[in-house]
Each structure stands twice: as structure tokens, then as C-alpha cells.
Write a protein that holds these residues in place. Structure first.
Motif, PDB file in Angstrom:
ATOM      1  N   LEU A   1     -50.307 -24.098  14.252  1.00  0.00           N
ATOM      2  CA  LEU A   1     -49.638 -24.921  15.275  1.00  0.00           C
ATOM      3  C   LEU A   1     -48.359 -24.251  15.771  1.00  0.00           C
ATOM      4  O   LEU A   1     -48.035 -24.337  16.968  1.00  0.00           O
ATOM      5  CB  LEU A   1     -49.322 -26.304  14.705  1.00  0.00           C
TER       6      LEU A   1
ATOM      7  N   ASN B   1     -47.896 -23.495  19.689  1.00  0.00           N
ATOM      8  CA  ASN B   1     -46.742 -23.980  20.464  1.00  0.00           C
ATOM      9  C   ASN B   1     -45.880 -22.823  20.961  1.00  0.00           C
ATOM     10  O   ASN B   1     -45.323 -22.875  22.065  1.00  0.00           O
ATOM     11  CB  ASN B   1     -45.920 -24.954  19.613  1.00  0.00           C
TER      12      ASN B   1
ATOM     13  N   GLY C   1     -42.135 -21.717  18.417  1.00  0.00           N
ATOM     14  CA  GLY C   1     -43.160 -22.755  18.417  1.00  0.00           C
ATOM     15  C   GLY C   1     -42.682 -24.058  17.813  1.00  0.00           C
ATOM     16  O   GLY C   1     -42.973 -25.143  18.336  1.00  0.00           O
ATOM     17  N   ARG C   2     -41.939 -23.958  16.719  1.00  0.00           N
ATOM     18  CA  ARG C   2     -41.432 -25.184  16.080  1.00  0.00           C
ATOM     19  C   ARG C   2     -40.443 -25.900  16.994  1.00  0.00           C
ATOM     20  O   ARG C   2     -40.426 -27.141  17.077  1.00  0.00           O
ATOM     21  CB  ARG C   2     -40.794 -24.838  14.735  1.00  0.00           C
TER      22      ARG C   2
ATOM     23  N   TYR D   1     -40.422 -25.697  20.286  1.00  0.00           N
ATOM     24  CA  TYR D   1     -41.173 -26.220  21.441  1.00  0.00           C
ATOM     25  C   TYR D   1     -41.919 -27.497  21.063  1.00  0.00           C
ATOM     26  O   TYR D   1     -42.014 -28.440  21.863  1.00  0.00           O
ATOM     27  CB  TYR D   1     -42.165 -25.160  21.924  1.00  0.00           C
ATOM     28  N   SER D   2     -42.441 -27.552  19.832  1.00  0.00           N
ATOM     29  CA  SER D   2     -43.210 -28.730  19.420  1.00  0.00           C
ATOM     30  C   SER D   2     -42.336 -29.980  19.323  1.00  0.00           C
ATOM     31  O   SER D   2     -42.818 -31.097  19.510  1.00  0.00           O
ATOM     32  CB  SER D   2     -43.904 -28.473  18.081  1.00  0.00           C
ATOM     33  N   LYS D   3     -41.043 -29.781  19.031  1.00  0.00           N
ATOM     34  CA  LYS D   3     -40.139 -30.933  18.985  1.00  0.00           C
ATOM     35  C   LYS D   3     -39.910 -31.499  20.387  1.00  0.00           C
ATOM     36  O   LYS D   3     -39.767 -32.715  20.573  1.00  0.00           O
ATOM     37  CB  LYS D   3     -38.804 -30.529  18.360  1.00  0.00           C
TER      38      LYS D   3
ATOM     39  N   HIS E   1     -42.130 -31.017  22.921  1.00  0.00           N
ATOM     40  CA  HIS E   1     -43.438 -31.380  23.481  1.00  0.00           C
ATOM     41  C   HIS E   1     -44.398 -31.713  22.332  1.00  0.00           C
ATOM     42  O   HIS E   1     -45.361 -30.987  22.088  1.00  0.00           O
ATOM     43  CB  HIS E   1     -44.003 -30.239  24.318  1.00  0.00           C
ATOM     44  N   PRO E   2     -44.154 -32.803  21.616  1.00  0.00           N
ATOM     45  CA  PRO E   2     -44.904 -33.083  20.383  1.00  0.00           C
ATOM     46  C   PRO E   2     -46.398 -33.319  20.580  1.00  0.00           C
ATOM     47  O   PRO E   2     -47.176 -33.150  19.634  1.00  0.00           O
ATOM     48  CB  PRO E   2     -44.214 -34.340  19.839  1.00  0.00           C
TER      49      PRO E   2
ATOM     50  N   ARG F   1     -48.322 -31.873  23.153  1.00  0.00           N
ATOM     51  CA  ARG F   1     -48.949 -30.899  24.054  1.00  0.00           C
ATOM     52  C   ARG F   1     -50.224 -30.306  23.451  1.00  0.00           C
ATOM     53  O   ARG F   1     -51.273 -30.259  24.115  1.00  0.00           O
ATOM     54  CB  ARG F   1     -47.948 -29.793  24.381  1.00  0.00           C
ATOM     55  N   VAL F   2     -50.164 -29.843  22.220  1.00  0.00           N
ATOM     56  CA  VAL F   2     -51.345 -29.237  21.602  1.00  0.00           C
ATOM     57  C   VAL F   2     -52.446 -30.270  21.429  1.00  0.00           C
ATOM     58  O   VAL F   2     -53.635 -29.982  21.683  1.00  0.00           O
ATOM     59  CB  VAL F   2     -50.991 -28.585  20.246  1.00  0.00           C
TER      60      VAL F   2
END
Length: 609
Positions: free
Chosen positions: A54, A58, A169-170, A172-174, A176-177, A179-180
Motif C-alpha cells: 500500500l 500510494n 506513500g504513507r 499521501y494515504s493520510k 487520500h485514505p 484512493r487505493v
């Protein structure tokens, strides 16, 4: 699992990203893979697998990856290979595995042909290959390095350690939680998932387009055809770029939950096997030939009592193998004798090889000698054969407890096999590839009316078992009009302790000849024990005693064939070849057409007056 009509699912999922997200969440802290770090096996859970995949997904999205963009991976097998593989798929990308043995010009072809945007490399060595061609690679926007050792202080605007991508990536995931999750939910069976460049025995490799449906079809074969189980321990050592290793070590464990163990390096496979004693293993014939050589050499150095004990055990084992091959029941006496032979001899040999726990040993990717298969069966190690190719995946496998040496088993569920009027094997299933990238003409030649033309010559017996006799383009027609299938004799020659590979020559010629690669380790051992002087590999091949040794091996194999099928002359290739050489594919198969061209003078010397 389901395989009905157009539906191909595993765990209720119809694409790899959906399957991975589901099973990685369910399996949590269960071990997914192991890898050596400073000589110690380290474990990584399914949660770890999910976290890193992940992070890469991300990270790629933060750099602007769009659905269908290509990421490439050039590395030996390692955990990061699979993190990048799954990460790319989770982000909607297309993953292209690049053989680590490729040189710069081959890397350039793979990256250019695929329009690669992001490249992952193992280390400084692999990075150097990219830097050599960087000026011609404007589409590659970023290169991430798995192992930054040796690159401290190195600065390049396009190059960064993979840890930087994890961090991006970490972050970005915060922001855009979901998106993936949305990309995964939108994935479809007909989406292009990966590119696999064929080994390229003729010309530059072609990029086979592999869909999500193809992969899910292969995953469906796991329980019945390749018999991998949840508690299995695998040793992964063949290139993950190759479709067979990808099936057995990357895709099948998504369905089964089997544990992947990465070999420390290609050179340490034998030691890794002994340490792990895996329960399941996929091997190309060359690996199984090496095991045979190891045992035979060890027995030649054993005490008189040790050699005689082994010979007696093999007689017992061969009687048992003959009965199994004939479909006959074992007598009580034979059962007891084999149990004694196994306890006294075979069990120790299995431990020596690291095969003492294996319940599934699968051979594929190249033909194998039936004599070698019988030798393993005699020791109580039945070897399954699987058949397939990049364009169709695994399509057959021998059945457990059914011994038909010379066949690769019946069609797997959902696979249709047909033999054309020319004897060519044709395959049809939902696991067919989608064509060759950028090559519609080659696609049209290979994919005809839904059937994959394999280029292999084969036969089906009355029970539906497939036998592969040779490659269609490799059939030799002698000057006398006799059709010869060279692979049969080549496989028997390779069963010799002293022959690593062989290429039969004779098309439009009056008799057959052969180019031979000796087995360096065993021939050097023979030379040392017989006081035969040599200084290097070239001098070893030139020594008259070594030539006489190989002559004896050729004569022994000739006895099994008719006069027109026998090798009349041979020459030794006096250069030690590796996968980096043009003569060999990355999966260590000799390129017949290249060999014929490069060693034309050597060949002509066998047909001169």
C-alpha cells in the motif's frame, strides 16, 4: 473458488488487487514470507506485505501514476520485488518484470517497448544498467533502489531509495485514505495486469500482455492441478519475471496462504534448501539434474560399504519404480524392502538435498529426461511435470499417484487442448494471454480463433495425457528425409553427469552432430581424481582425455537410438556460458538459432571432408 462461463474468482474476488486486499486483511499476523538478513531468516507477515504494498501504491499515485501506466522491476527475487509488484497493481498500474541478467541494450528494449514510467532496481549494479542508457529513456520519470548500499553520497534527480517512496506513500494515504480502495474496487478481469517478456530464443523478447483474468485463472488451478496447500513452505529462487515462478511463488500463495522463502542468492540455493527443507518446490530440469549430479558425485567418493549400500537401495527403488510405472501393486516384501532402503539410504540423501519434507516437487519450463524422473521416483521423490508457456500459463500437470513418464498430464479444468494437422499443440482457455504488446502481426500468428499456437509438437493419449515431443521449428529433417526430434536425445545426453547441455545439429545434413557444454564442476572433479592436467575451462575442454570421456557418454546414449538418429560427431563449446551471455536465455536454455549462427565454423568442421 469458481470457474463458470466468464467468471473466474478466488475467495469471491475476480482480480488480483481485490484478492490481495481481502486475504491480507484476513491473514493479518500470519507469516507471508521470509528473507535472509545478515545470514538470519527474518519473517514478514501478511500485514507487513499489505503495509508495504500500500505504501508503494500510494507513493506511485502521489507521483501521478495513472491506470495502465507501466512500472518495471529489475531485481533478483526479494520481498521488495513482491511489494512493488502488488503495489503497482493496487495503484492500477501494469507491472513489467525485467530479468536481472539483462544487459543495458536488453533493458532499453524492455523499458522502451513498454513505455515504462517508473523503474524499481535492486542495487547499484542494476542501477548502472539504467544509467548507461538514461539519455535514451526520457519516459522513465523515477528510479527507486531497493538496496542503497554502495550509493551513499550518490545524487541524481531521478534516483531515490525505495524508503523515500514508502514515506511519500504513507503521507499521501493520510491525505487520500480511500484512493487505493476506489481503484481496487474499479479493477476488472479484462484489465491489463502485467507484461512478461518472453525469453527470446529467437530475436528480441516480445511483451506478452497478461490480464487479471489470466492470473485469476492460474490461481484457480492451485488446489487441484499444482496442489499447493496453506501450510506449505516454498523456496523462491527462479526469476519472478518468468511466468512459472510468478504462478507458483507469487500468485498461488494469494489463494493458499503458503509461505514464500526467498533464496539468499542464486548461488546459495543448495544451502538454502538444506536449511529450510521446503514442502513444495518448483524446479526447472537443470536444477534437478544438478541434484542428481551432487548425489552421484557424493556416492563416488563414499566408502566401499557406502557405495554398495546405495547400489542395493537403488535396486530396490528401481523395482518399486518399475511396478509403479506398470500400474502394478507392491508386494509386501517390496514394501518392506523399500522402507528399509528409505530409512537407511534415501532419507539421508533427501536431507542432503533439502528434499526430506517435500510433498510437491514440480518440474517445468523445459523438457526433462525420463531416466532422471525414474531416478527420483526410485528414491521415493515423485516429480510432477507441469506444462505451459507465457502465452497460456500452466495448462497441464501430472496427477498425483499416476505415473506416466514422458507425458505432462491431462488438461487442467477449463483448458481445451487440440493437436493440429501439423502436430502442433493448440490451447484455449480463459487463461490465454491478450497478445503481444505493439506487435499485432505476431499476435495474429499466435492467437488464432481463440486458440494459442504453442509452437510445440505433441500427442494426446487415450487418457488425455499430453506428450510434448519437440518445438515445431526445431524438428530436423535430414538430407535423407528422416524427421528427427532433437530434444529426445538432448535430454538423454543431459542426464549424463558430465554434460550440462547439448544441441543436436543435422537439418538438411547427411548425419547428426552435436555441440556440447560440459558440466564444469563434475568434469573438473573427474579430471582431478584421474590426474588429468588443466589450467582453465578452455584447456579442460581441449584435453583429449576429457574429449574421450564425453565420447563415451555420447556412445552410451547412441545405443538407445536407431542408426539414423545417432550422433556421429560432436564438439565441445569451450566457453563457460552464463545467463548474461547471448547464447543462453535467462532461464538457462540454449538459444538454438544463436548457437547455430555463432558456432557455424565449429559445426562445419564436423561436416568437412
Amino acid at each position: 473458488m469458481a470457474l463458470n462461463g466468464t467468471e473466474v474468482t478466488s475467495h469471491g474476488c475476480d482480480t488480483v488487487p481485490k484478492l490481495f486486499m481481502k486475504v491480507s486483511a484476513e491473514r493479518g499476523d500470519r507469516i507471508a514470507m521470509r528473507e535472509k538478513d545478515f545470514g538470519i531468516w527474518q519473517s514478514y507477515s501478511w500485514s507487513d506485505y499489505r503495509e508495504y504494498a500500500l505504501a508503494i501504491a500510494n507513493g506511485l499515485l502521489s507521483l501521478g501514476l495513472q491506470r495502465g501506466d507501466v512500472i518495471s522491476i529489475q531485481s533478483e527475487d526479494c520481498k521488495e520485488w513482491l511489494f512493488a509488484d502488488l503495489g503497482g497493481l493496487l495503484a492500477g498500474g501494469v507491472v513489467n518484470g525485467v530479468y536481472p541478467t539483462y544487459q543495458s541494450r536488453q533493458v532499453e528494449h524492455a523499458l522502451t517497448d513498454s513505455s515504462c514510467r517508473f523503474l524499481f532496481v535492486e542495487d547499484e549494479e542494476q542501477l548502472d544498467k539504467f544509467l548507461e542508457i538514461e539519455d535514451r529513456m526520457p519516459d522513465v520519470e523515477k528510479v527507486f533502489v531497493f538496496d542503497w548500499k554502495g550509493l551513499r553520497g550518490f545524487e541524481h534527480e531521478k534516483v531515490a531509495p525505495v524508503e523515500d517512496l514508502y514515506e511519500a506513500g504513507r503521507a499521501y494515504s493520510k491525505q487520500h485514505p480511500d484512493r487505493v480502495d476506489r481503484i481496487v474496487a474499479d479493477s476488472r478481469p479484462d484489465d491489463l495486469a502485467i507484461l512478461i517478456y518472453t525469453s527470446g530464443t529467437t530475436g528480441m523478447p516480445k511483451g506478452s500482455m497478461i490480464s487479471q483474468r489470466y492470473i485469476m485463472f492460474q490461481i484457480n488451478l492451485t488446489p487441484d492441478t499444482i496442489r499447493q496447500k496453506e501450510d506449505d513452505e516454498l523456496l523462491t529462487y527462479l526469476p519472478l519475471c518468468h511466468v512459472a515462478e510468478r504462478i507458483f511463488s507469487a500468485w498461488a500463495p494469494l489463494a493458499t496462504g503458503a509461505t514464500i522463502n526467498f533464496a539468499e542468492s542464486p548461488e546459495t540455493v543448495a544451502q538454502d534448501l538444506v536449511e529450510l527443507s521446503p514442502t513444495y518446490m518448483f524446479a526447472v530440469p537443470r536444477v534437478l539434474e544438478k541434484f542428481y549430479s551432487k548425489v552421484t558425485t557424493a556416492m563416488s567418493e563414499a566408502t566401499w560399504i557406502g557405495r554398495k549400500t546405495f547400489e542395493l537401495a537403488m535396486r530396490v527403488g528401481m523395482r518399486r519404480a518399475d511396478a509403479l510405472l506398470a500400474g502394478e501393486s507392491q508386494t509386501t516384501v517390496n514394501k518392506v524392502m523399500f522402507q528399509i532402503a528409505d530409512r537407511v539410504v534415501f532419507r539421508n540423501i533427501k536431507k542432503l538435498l533439502g528434499l526430506d519434507r517435500v510433498h510437491g516437487l514440480v518440474s517445468g519450463a523445459a523438457p526433462i529426461s525420463t531416466a532422471l524422473l525414474k531416478w527420483y521416483l526410485a528414491m521415493g521423490i515423485p516429480v510432477d511435470e507441469a506444462y505451459g508457456q507465457t502465452e497460456a500459463g500452466v495448462v497441464t500437470a501430472t496427477r498425483k499417484g499416476v505415473f506416466r513418464l514422458g507425458t505432462v498430464g491431462p488438461a487442467a479444468a477449463g483448458v481445451d487442448i487440440r493437436i493440429s494437422d501439423a502436430g502442433e499443440v493448440l490451447l484455449r482457455s480463459q487463461g490465454n494471454f491478450s497478445g503481444y504488446l505493439n506487435q499485432p502481426e505476431k499476435t495474429a500468428e499466435t492467437l488464432v480463433d481463440g486458440w494459442v499456437r504453442t509452437g510445440d509438437v505433441g500427442e494426446l493419449d487415450e487418457e488425455g495425457n499430453l506428450s510434448i515431443t519437440d518445438r515445431l521449428k526445431d524438428i530436423i529433417i535430414t538430407a535423407g528425409g528422416k524427421n528427427i526430434t532433437p530434444s529426445v536425445m538432448e535430454n538423454e545426453l543431459k542426464f549424463s553427469l558430465y554434460i550440462s547441455d547439448a544441441v543436436i545439429i543435422g537439418d538438411k545434413r547427411k548425419y547428426l552432430t552435436c555441440l556440447i557444454m560440459i558440466d564444469q564442476e563434475n568434469v573438473e572433479h573427474y579430471a582431478q581424481t584421474h590426474a588429468i592436467p588443466f589450467t582453465d575451462y578452455k584447456s579442460l575442454c581441449a584435453n583429449k582425455d576429457i574429449v574421450a570421456l564425453i565420447d563415451g557418454e555420447v556412445a552410451r546414449v547412441n545405443e538407445e537410438f536407431s542408426s539414423v538418429e545417432t550422433v556421429k560427431k560432436f564438439r565441445l563449446i569451450d566457453v563457460l556460458l552464463t545467463a548474461e551471455d547471448d547464447e543462453l536465455t535467462p532461464t538457462m536454455k540454449l538459444k538454438r538459432s544463436f548457437i547455430n549462427e555463432k558456432y557455424s565454423n565449429l559445426i562445419e568442421s564436423m561436416y568437412g571432408a
